[in-house]
Write a protein that holds these residues in place. Structure first.
Motif, PDB file in Angstrom:
ATOM      1  N   GLN A  25       0.792  -1.158  -0.023  1.00 16.10           N
ATOM      2  CA  GLN A  25       0.226  -0.004   0.092  1.00 16.10           C
ATOM      3  C   GLN A  25       0.894   1.353  -0.014  1.00 16.10           C
ATOM      4  N   MET A  26       1.881   1.271   0.779  1.00 15.27           N
ATOM      5  CA  MET A  26       3.044   2.512   0.847  1.00 15.27           C
ATOM      6  C   MET A  26       3.585   2.662  -0.611  1.00 15.27           C
ATOM      7  N   LEU A  27       3.763   1.494  -1.274  1.00 14.93           N
ATOM      8  CA  LEU A  27       4.635   1.715  -2.312  1.00 14.93           C
ATOM      9  C   LEU A  27       3.631   2.239  -3.593  1.00 14.93           C
ATOM     10  N   GLN A  28       2.402   1.688  -3.464  1.00 15.92           N
ATOM     11  CA  GLN A  28       1.505   2.150  -4.367  1.00 15.92           C
ATOM     12  C   GLN A  28       0.995   3.620  -4.293  1.00 15.92           C
ATOM     13  N   GLU A  29       0.890   4.325  -3.033  1.00 16.78           N
ATOM     14  CA  GLU A  29       0.817   5.685  -2.680  1.00 16.78           C
ATOM     15  C   GLU A  29       1.880   6.425  -3.252  1.00 16.78           C
ATOM     16  N   LEU A  30       3.438   6.198  -2.990  1.00 17.30           N
ATOM     17  CA  LEU A  30       4.332   6.847  -3.396  1.00 17.30           C
ATOM     18  C   LEU A  30       4.488   6.870  -4.975  1.00 17.30           C
ATOM     19  N   ARG A  31       4.072   5.584  -5.830  1.00 16.77           N
ATOM     20  CA  ARG A  31       4.108   5.466  -7.195  1.00 16.77           C
ATOM     21  C   ARG A  31       2.972   6.408  -7.564  1.00 16.77           C
ATOM     22  N   GLU A  32       1.903   6.571  -7.147  1.00 12.74           N
ATOM     23  CA  GLU A  32       0.851   7.201  -7.611  1.00 12.74           C
ATOM     24  C   GLU A  32       1.424   8.926  -7.538  1.00 12.74           C
TER      25      GLU A  32
END
Length: 244
Positions: A25-32
């Motif tokens: 989830q953290m990775l997804q938020e940073l990638r967005e």
């Protein structure tokens, strides 16, 4: 994340890191966040990459979103800072501070736009040498298409660990003693790998190392004007501008 020996080689040389749902989830938020910035720049024909842990996938609390506007773009040469800032402004991206940064006297000066804590857009203000451009490949970089496709890339972190993504997380192993293999795998020069090994080893021994020069710009000052003023008073900077 859990840690266990990687069965391919056994022993302590390789370890597999399994990501938790919270990590994904953290990775997804940073990638967005990175994708938004890169899409914004792409509308102005400014190709950009995201590099480091966001590209590799091994993010943690406090990981930065580092976007780099690729040197030259479609037309070659150094990027025009006005276009970069105009692209961000049009998208409503607020830049908190702007800096001219030079890592060492031999390295190219770069523009750093700090969007917020842990998020920045940077680009070179002069031609970079091969070792400087390969810095991003060493750590792992990816373009907008790969980012949107959810891909992850191989790269080396600040611990000098070789990060190889897999379905559950990644496999990591030290690059010390394997510099030639790492250079070949990443498609970069061995000189770049050894340069990063020296810099990151020093960092681990003495703590965070500073930069040679970091100058904050005044509100109405352009990066080009700041660079001219610096070069007018510093012969070393004038010589570096002329070098490739």
């Amino acid at each position: 994340m859990s840690l266990k020996p990687y069965s391919r080689c056994g022993g302590d040389a390789y370890h597999e890191i399994v990501y938790t749902d919270k990590h994904w989830q953290m990775l997804q938020e940073l990638r967005e966040k990175a994708a938004f910035l890169m899409s914004t720049l792409a509308k102005f024909h400014l190709p950009a990459v995201v590099y480091g842990s966001v590209a590799r996938g091994d993010v943690k609390v406090g990981s930065d979103v580092d976007v780099f506007v690729v040197e030259g773009g479609a037309g070659g040469g150094v990027q025009n800072s006005f276009l970069v800032e105009a692209a961000l402004e049009q998208a409503g991206v607020r830049v908190n501070s702007r800096f001219v940064v030079q890592a060492t006297p031999l390295y190219a000066m770069k523009a750093y736009l700090e969007i917020d804590e842990g998020c920045s857009v940077s680009f070179p203000l002069m031609d970079m040498r091969r070792v400087e451009r390969e810095f991003y490949l060493f750590g792992g970089e990816m373009g907008l298409f790969e980012l949107k496709e959810g891909l992850r890339v191989v790269g080396v972190d600040k611990r000098l660990m070789f990060i190889e993504p897999n379905l559950g997380g990644h496999v990591e192993s030290s690059i010390v003693g394997r510099e030639a293999f790492v250079a070949k795998f990443l498609g970069i020069s061995v000189e770049t790998v050894f340069d990063r090994v020296r810099a990151l080893t020093k960092r681990s021994l003495v703590g965070r190392t500073g930069v040679f020069l970091k100058k904050e710009l005044a509100p109405q000052e352009t990066f080009e004007l700041a660079l001219k003023r610096l070069s007018d008073f510093n012969p070393a900077i004038r010589r570096r501008i002329k070098k490739v």
